[in-house]
Design a protein around this motif. Structure first.
Motif, short mmCIF file in Angstrom:
data_model
loop_
_atom_site.label_atom_id
_atom_site.label_comp_id
_atom_site.label_asym_id
_atom_site.label_seq_id
_atom_site.Cartn_x
_atom_site.Cartn_y
_atom_site.Cartn_z
N ALA A 1 -24.02 75.86 132.30
CA ALA A 1 -23.01 74.68 132.42
C ALA A 1 -23.34 73.63 131.28
CB ALA A 1 -24.07 73.22 133.85
N SER A 2 -24.18 74.34 130.41
CA SER A 2 -24.43 73.07 129.26
C SER A 2 -23.96 74.45 127.85
CB SER A 2 -25.93 73.92 128.59
OG SER A 2 -26.58 73.13 129.04
N ILE A 3 -23.52 75.22 128.45
CA ILE A 3 -22.25 75.93 127.26
C ILE A 3 -21.90 75.38 127.97
CG2 ILE A 3 -20.95 78.87 126.55
CD1 ILE A 3 -23.63 79.57 127.56
N GLU A 4 -21.16 75.17 128.70
CA GLU A 4 -19.33 74.76 129.46
C GLU A 4 -19.09 73.43 128.63
OE1 GLU A 4 -16.44 76.12 129.98
OE2 GLU A 4 -17.41 78.17 131.41
N LYS A 5 -20.02 72.17 128.82
CA LYS A 5 -20.35 71.30 128.13
C LYS A 5 -20.48 71.30 126.46
CE LYS A 5 -22.59 66.91 127.70
NZ LYS A 5 -24.56 66.49 128.48
N TRP A 6 -20.15 72.34 125.99
CA TRP A 6 -20.38 72.29 124.92
C TRP A 6 -18.52 72.93 123.93
CZ3 TRP A 6 -22.54 70.82 120.72
CH2 TRP A 6 -22.76 70.88 119.43
N LEU A 7 -18.36 74.08 125.12
CA LEU A 7 -16.60 74.55 124.81
C LEU A 7 -15.85 72.63 124.95
CD1 LEU A 7 -14.66 76.69 123.99
CD2 LEU A 7 -14.98 76.84 126.90
N GLY A 8 -16.22 72.10 125.88
CA GLY A 8 -15.21 70.73 125.82
C GLY A 8 -15.87 69.62 124.19
N GLU A 9 -16.81 69.83 124.05
CA GLU A 9 -17.18 68.97 123.10
C GLU A 9 -16.63 69.60 121.65
OE1 GLU A 9 -19.50 66.43 120.90
OE2 GLU A 9 -19.15 66.02 122.97
N MET A 10 -16.20 71.10 121.53
CA MET A 10 -15.73 71.82 120.40
C MET A 10 -14.27 71.35 120.56
SD MET A 10 -15.83 75.90 119.73
CE MET A 10 -14.87 76.42 118.43
N GLU A 11 -14.36 71.63 121.50
CA GLU A 11 -12.31 71.44 121.64
C GLU A 11 -12.09 70.21 121.31
OE1 GLU A 11 -9.03 71.68 124.80
OE2 GLU A 11 -11.28 72.05 126.06
N HIS A 12 -13.15 68.53 121.68
CA HIS A 12 -12.52 67.53 121.75
C HIS A 12 -12.93 67.12 120.30
CE1 HIS A 12 -12.90 62.83 121.88
NE2 HIS A 12 -13.64 63.36 121.22
N ARG A 13 -14.02 67.31 119.82
CA ARG A 13 -14.23 67.42 117.92
C ARG A 13 -12.69 67.95 118.08
NH1 ARG A 13 -19.49 64.82 116.50
NH2 ARG A 13 -20.14 64.61 118.17
N TYR A 14 -12.34 69.22 117.47
CA TYR A 14 -11.38 69.98 116.70
C TYR A 14 -10.42 68.65 117.24
CZ TYR A 14 -13.33 74.07 115.51
OH TYR A 14 -14.48 75.01 114.74
N ARG A 15 -9.71 68.39 117.98
CA ARG A 15 -8.74 67.33 118.67
C ARG A 15 -8.52 66.79 117.33
NH1 ARG A 15 -9.09 66.34 123.33
NH2 ARG A 15 -8.12 68.94 124.24
N VAL A 16 -9.52 65.63 117.65
CA VAL A 16 -9.97 64.52 116.98
C VAL A 16 -9.70 64.83 115.37
CG1 VAL A 16 -11.11 62.86 116.20
CG2 VAL A 16 -11.43 63.51 118.41
N ALA A 17 -10.21 65.53 114.85
CA ALA A 17 -10.08 66.03 113.18
C ALA A 17 -9.11 67.22 113.12
CB ALA A 17 -10.95 67.42 113.47
N GLY A 18 -8.23 67.23 114.15
CA GLY A 18 -6.59 67.82 113.37
C GLY A 18 -6.58 68.82 113.36
N HIS A 19 -7.35 70.08 114.22
CA HIS A 19 -6.99 71.33 114.32
C HIS A 19 -6.63 72.37 115.17
CE1 HIS A 19 -9.97 71.16 110.76
NE2 HIS A 19 -11.40 70.73 111.09
N SER A 20 -6.06 73.27 115.03
CA SER A 20 -5.97 73.72 115.95
C SER A 20 -6.86 74.17 117.01
CB SER A 20 -5.05 75.29 115.13
OG SER A 20 -5.10 76.63 116.47
N GLU A 21 -5.94 74.55 117.94
CA GLU A 21 -7.40 75.20 119.15
C GLU A 21 -7.50 76.45 119.46
OE1 GLU A 21 -6.13 74.67 123.29
OE2 GLU A 21 -3.83 75.85 122.66
N ARG A 22 -6.84 77.57 118.08
CA ARG A 22 -7.17 78.57 118.33
C ARG A 22 -8.55 79.01 118.14
NH1 ARG A 22 -3.52 82.85 116.48
NH2 ARG A 22 -4.73 84.61 115.99
#
Length: 900
Positions: free
Chosen positions: A112-133
Motif C-alpha cells: 500500500a505504501s508503494i502504491e501510495k508512492w506511485l500516486g505521489e510520483m504521478e501527481h508531482r510529475y503532472r504538476v511539474a509538467g512531465h510526461s507520464e512515461r
C-alpha cells in the motif's frame, strides 16, 4: 575533508568519490561529505551532498539507505524549492523512479505504501509538467512484480505509448526493461530485437550494456545461438565484475554457466564476490544470487560432487550439498517475505523455477581457464544399457577384438576385466593376454606388459600372437628412444615371419603383418641413414605382399594402408614430396575404406604439413578437417586439441579469423580436458585471443588473453609469446577505453622487451604506454614514459618518432609554457639536424619535412592559446616546410590559418 571550505571544493570532493570503485566506502565518504556540506551553511551544498549520497547508495549493495536522504531532499523541496537550481530540480524528480523500484525490492515496505508512492510520483510529475512515461514504467514494474498480468500489460502498453521527455529513463535502460518483459513471456526473438541497439552500443549508460548482456544469455541459448551467448558472457562479465551494484547481472552470468556445463566457472564467479552471499541492503538481489547459487550446487550434487568444497558465506566452510540446502532455504525465505507482502505466490514460484532449471547445453566451451581450484566435471558416460554379466562382457570383448582390434576393443576388454574381477570369473590365459596387450598400448611400462602378454599367449597355444606382442614390445622400446635394443628385439620375430610367410592364412597373417609393421616403424623412427630407410622400404613392400591376398579382410587391408604410409615416409626422406603426398592420401583413403578411420589421422596430418610447406593452405585445411572428422571419438584430448590448434593456425593464415577462433576455442577446451591448461591450453588461449582481436571482438579477446597470461611463461612458451599477449591485451584495453589498463599491459611487455638485442619493439611499447597514460589523465607519468621512448627512438636513429614524442610532451596537461617551448624547439632542432645530414634519401627527406611542418603548425597552435606574437612566424615556417615536402593540402591549411 579538511580542504572543503566552499561549494567548489565540495563538488571536487564529490567528483573524486564518485570516481572510486562501487562499494560501502563510497557511501561512508558521502556521509562525511554531507556533514562537511552542512557546515558551509549553503542550502545548495546540502542539496548536492544529499543527492550525491543518494546516488552512492543506489549504485551499491546499500540500496536500503536511499530513502532517508531522499525524504530529506523532498522535504527541503516542499519547504524552499527556490534553493534548488535547475540541475538539482531535475535530479530530484529523476530519482523518484529509484525510490519506486527501491521500495519494491524491500519486502518490509507494505504494498500500500508503494502504491501510495506511485500516486505521489504521478501527481508531482503532472504538476511539474512531465510526461507520464516514467510513471507508467514504474507501474508496470510493480504489477509485474506481484503477478498482476492484466495491469502489467496495460501499464506496459501505456509506457511505450507515452511521450519521451527528460524524465524518461535513458534509452538503454528502457530497452533493457522492455526486452526483459518479452523474455519473461518467452518471446525471445522480440526480446533480442528490443535489446539490439543496446548490445550494439548505440545506447549506453552507467549500467548498460552491462545488464542487457546478462539478460540476453538465456534467450540466446533458447534460440540455439550459443556462440553469441558465450560472447555476451565474456563481454558482459568483464563489465560487471568491478561493480558492486550489479549483483543481479552477476547472478545471470552464474546461471548461464550452470546451464552450459561450466559449473567450475560458475564457482569462480561465486567466489569473486563473497559479500554477495549475505549483503542484505537489496533483498531481491540477495534472493536472486542465492537462487542461482542453489542451481549451481544442485548441478554439482547431481554430478556426484556433493562433498566437494565450494565458495560460500565466509562464516564457515561449505560442501556443495550443504550450500545447496542453505542457499535454497534462504532464497525461498526471502521469496516468502515478498509473497506475504504482495499477497501472491508470484515470487516464490519464479524462484523455484529458476533453481530447478535443467541444463540448456551439456557443454559450451568458453575459452577462459578456471582460475581457482574447482571440482572436476565427471566424464560423460554413454547411455546406460541393460547390465551384462562378466561372461557376456568377455564374449563381447572377444567378438569386438576379432572384428575390430581398435579402441573399441580396448574399451571392451577393460569392461570385461572389471566385471570378471568383481564377479570372481576366472579368465583364460588368452583373455588375460589380450587385456595386457591392449593395456600396454596406453602404458608407460609398455615393453614389460607386452612381454607378459607374449608369455600368456604362448601358454594359451597362440605363438603367432605371442610373436606380435613381442614385436609391439620392440616398437615400444624404439618409441622410448632405445633403438638398438628395439632392433635386437625385433630380429627373431621378423625372421620367424619370413620363414612362415608362404603358409599364412587370413587368421595367421594378422599377427605376421603386425611384426612387419613394427619392424618398419622401428627402422623409420630410429634410422641412422639411407641403409635403414632402404630396409624399412623393403619391409613395407613385404607387408604389402603379405596382405595382398587378403584385401577383403578389413584388419589386413588396414595394414596394407599402413604400408603405404610408411612408403610415403621413405619418399619424404628422399625428398620426393609429390610421391609422398600421393601415398599419404592413398593410405588415408584406404584406412577409411577399411572401416578404421582413426588410423587415417596420421597420414592426413602429414598431408597437411606437406600442403603448408607448399603454401597450399586450402589443401592443408582440407586434410586437417578430414583428420578431425576421422579422429572424432578416437583421439585423446591432447591429440584433439593439437588438431584444432593446427587448423586454427591454417585458417588464420588466410585471414579466416572467425573459423580460426572457433577451432582455437575447441583446442583450449580439449587441452583443459587433458589437464594441459598451463601448457597447450595457454598456447591455445593465446592464439584464440589474437584471432578474436583481429575479428574486433575486443572484450572477448581481453578476457581470453588475461586468462592465457596466468599460465604463459617465458620458460615454457617463449618471452616473445608473453610480450605479444600483453601487447594484444593493451590493444584490447585501448579499444575498450581502458587507458590505464592498456598502459599497464604495454609497460609490462616493455619490461621484457628491454632485454632483447633489437630494441624497436621496446621503443614502440614505451611510446604506446606514454600515449595511454596521457589518455588516462596521468600527464606526469606520461611525460616520464615519453622521455624514455624518446631515448629509445634516438638510439635507433628513428628521427620522426623522436620528433613525435617531443611534440606529445608539449601537449601534456602538466606542461607549462616554458615546457611547451622547450620541447617544441627540441623537436624543430631534431628535424633540422637530420635534414642537414647527407644520410637522408629523397623519401626520408620528404618525411622529415612533413614532420617539421607538423611541428611548426602545432607549435603555432600552442602559442595561439597564449596569444603569443610568434604564432604567425611558426605558421609561415609550417607552410614553407609542407611546400618543400610537396604536401600542398597541408601547406594551404597553414596559409589559411595564417590569414585568419
Amino acid at each position: 575533508m579538511n580542504g572543503i571550505t566552499d561549494l567548489d571544493a565540495l563538488r571536487r570532493a564529490m567528483a573524486e568519490n564518485a570516481a572510486q570503485p562501487e562499494g560501502p566506502a563510497r557511501g561512508a565518504r558521502a556521509e562525511q561529505l554531507l556533514t562537511e556540506a552542512e557546515k558551509l551553511a549553503v542550502p545548495l551544498a546540502v542539496i548536492e551532498a544529499l543527492g550525491h549520497q543518494l546516488q552512492m547508495y543506489n549504485y551499491s549493495s546499500e540500496k536500503d539507505k536511499m530513502f532517508v536522504p531522499f525524504a530529506r531532499l523532498l522535504r527541503m523541496w516542499d519547504e524552499r524549492p527556490e534553493d534548488f537550481d535547475a540541475y538539482e530540480t531535475h535530479s530530484l524528480h529523476w530519482v523518484f523512479k529509484w525510490m519506486s523500484g527501491g521500495m519494491l525490492h524491500q519486502p518490509h515496505i507494505p504494498l500500500a505504501s508503494i502504491e501510495k508512492w506511485l500516486g505521489e510520483m504521478e501527481h508531482r510529475y503532472r504538476v511539474a509538467g512531465h510526461s507520464e512515461r516514467a510513471v507508467r514504467m514504474s507501474e508496470f514494474y510493480i504489477a509485474n512484480h506481484i503477478g498482476d498480468e492484466e495491469r502489467a500489460t496495460r501499464a506496459y502498453e501505456a509506457w511505450l505509448a507515452a511521450d519521451r521527455d527528460d524524465m524518461a529513463d535513458c534509452h538503454a535502460c528502457e530497452l533493457n526493461g522492455q526486452g526483459e518483459r518479452q523474455a519473461d513471456l518467452l518471446r525471445d526473438e522480440r526480446a533480442l530485437e528490443r535489446w539490439q541497439p543496446v548490445l550494439a552500443g548505440e545506447f549506453t549508460c552507467a549500467h548498460e550494456p552491462h545488464a542487457t548482456l546478462a539478460a540476453s544469455l538465456l534467450p540466446l541459448l533458447r534460440l540455439g545461438r550459443p556462440e553469441e551467448a558465450r560472447a555476451n558472457h565474456l563481454r558482459g562479465y568483464r563489465l560487471v565484475r568491478p561493480m558492486e551494484s550489479m549483483r543481479g547481472a552477476v547472478a545471470s552470468h552464474v546461471e548461464f554457466c550452470a546451464l552450459t556445463g561450466n559449473e567450475a566457472r560458475a564457482l569462480e564467479l561465486l567466489a569473486d564476490r563473497p559479500a554477495y552471499f549475505t549483503d542484505s541492503g537489496n533483498p531481491q538481489g540477495l534472493m536472486d544470487f542465492l537462487a542461482v547459487t542453489a542451481l549451481v550446487m544442485d548441478r554439482l550434487v547431481g554430478l556426484g560432487l556433493g562433498e566437494q568444497r565450494v565458495p560460500g558465506p565466509t562464516d564457515r566452510a561449505w560442501t556443495a550439498a550443504e550450500l545447496a540446502a542453505h542457499a535454497r532455504g534462504q532464497a525461498l525465505s526471502v521469496a516468502a517475505r515478498f509473497d506475504e507482502r504482495n499477497g501472491t505466490a508470484r515470487i516464490g514460484t519464479r524462484i523455484r523455477e529458476r533453481m530447478d532449471q535443467l541444463p540448456l547445453l551439456e557443454r559450451l566451451p568458453l575459452g577462459v581457464r578456471v582460475l581457482r581450484s574447482a571440482p572436476s566435471r565427471p566424464v560423460a558416460e554413454a547411455p546406460a544399457e541393460p547390465a551384462k554379466d562378466a561372461a557376456a562382457l568377455v564374449a563381447e570383448a572377444r567378438r569386438v577384438s576379432d572384428d575390430d582390434g581398435g579402441p573399441d576393443a580396448a574399451r571392451a576388454w577393460q569392461a570385461a576385466a572389471r566385471a570378471a574381477d568383481a564377479e570372481g570369473l576366472e579368465l583364460t590365459a588368452h583373455d588375460r593376454a589380450e587385456i595386457l596387450d591392449f593395456r600396454a598400448m596406453e602404458s608407460e611400462d609398455a615393453h614389460e606388459l607386452f612381454a607378459q602378454a607374449a608369455v600368456l599367449y604362448e601358454s594359451a597355444g597362440a605363438p603367432d600372437s605371442a610373436r606380435a606382442a613381442r614385436a609391439r614390445g620392440a616398437y615400444a622400446l624404439s618409441r622410448a628412444g632405445r633403438t638398438e635394443e628395439a632392433l635386437d628385439a625385433i630380429k627373431e620375430p621378423y625372421a620367424q615371419v619370413l620363414s612362415a610367410v608362404t603358409r599364412l592364412d587370413a587368421v595367421t597373417a594378422r599377427p605376421a603383418a603386425a611384426v612387419l609393421a613394427c619392424r618398419a616403424h622401428i627402422l623409420l623412427q630410429g634410422h641412422s641413414g639411407d641403409a635403414d630407410v632402404a630396409a624399412a622400404e623393403e619391409c613395407a613392400h613385404q607387408l604389402l605382399a603379405l596382405t595382398a591376398p587378403f584385401t577383403d579382410t578389413p584388419r589386413l587391408a588396414s595394414q596394407a594402408a599402413s604400408a603405404r604410409s610408411m612408403l610415403a615416409d621413405v619418399a619424404l626422406h628422399r625428398g620426393e614430396t609429390g610421391t609422398a603426398a600421393a601415398l599419404y592420401e592413398e593410405s588415408a583413403d584406404a584406412q577409411v575404406a577399411a572401416g578404421r578411420p582413426w588410423l587415417a589421422v596420421d597420414s592426413e596430418v602429414r598431408l597437411a604439413q606437406l600442403a603448408q610447406e607448399q603454401d597450399d593452405t586450402a589443401g592443408a585445411e582440407r586434410a586437417l578437417r578430414a583428420a578431425l572428422e576421422h579422429g572424432a571419438g578416437y583421439l585423446d584430448p591432447v591429440g584433439t586439441a593439437q588438431l584444432h590448434l593446427r587448423l586454427a593456425e591454417v585458417l588464420a593464415a588466410t585471414e579466416q579469423f572467425g573459423p580460426a577462433s572457433a577451432h582455437a576455442l575447441e583446442a583450449a577446451h580439449w587441452a583443459d580436458e587433458a589437464g594441459e591448461s598451463d601448457g597447450l591450453g595457454a598456447w591455445a588461449r593465446f592464439q584464440l585471443g589474437g584471432h578474436l582481436l583481429r575479428e574486433e571482438r575486443v572484450a572477448e579477446a581481453a578476457e581470453v588473453l588475461e586468462s592465457a597470461l596466468l599460465d604463459l611463461t617465458a620458460e615454457s612458451h617463449g618471452d616473445g609469446t608473453v610480450v605479444q599477449a600483453r601487447w594484444w591485451l593493451g590493444d584490447c584495453a585501448r579499444a575498450l577505453g581502458e587507458h590505464l589498463q592498456s598502459a599497464e599491459a604495454w609497460l609490462q611487455a616493455a619490461e621484457i622487451a628491454q632485454h632483447w638485442p633489437e630494441q624497436h619493439d621496446h621503443a614502440t611499447l614505451a611510446n604506446l604506454a606514454a600515449d595511454a597514460l596521457d589518455r588516462a589523465g596521468r600527464p606526469e607519468d606520461a611525460d616520464r614514459a615519453y622521455v624514455r621512448a624518446t631515448e629509445l627512438w634516438r638510439s635507433l636513429g628513428h628521427v620522426p618518432a623522436v620528433v613525435r614524442c617531443l611534440r606529445a610532451r608539449a601537449w601534456l596537461d602538466s606542461a607549462s609554457a616554458d615546457d611547451e617551448r622547450e620541447t617544441m624547439t627540441a623537436a624543430i632542432r631534431t628535424c633540422e639536424e637530420a635534414l642537414a645530414s647527407d644520410s637522408a634519401d629523397d623519401a626520408a627527406r620528404g618525411a622529415l619535412l612533413r614532420e617539421l611542418g607538423h611541428t611548426h603548425r602545432q607549435f603555432a597552435e600552442l602559442l595561439d592559446r597564449r596569444d603569443d606574437e610568434e604564432t604567425a612566424a611558426q605558421l609561415e615556417r609550417a607552410a614553407a616546410a609542407f611546400d618543400e615536402a610537396g604536401d600542398t593540402e597541408r601547406r594551404d591549411e597553414a596559409r589559411a590559418a595564417l590569414a585568419e
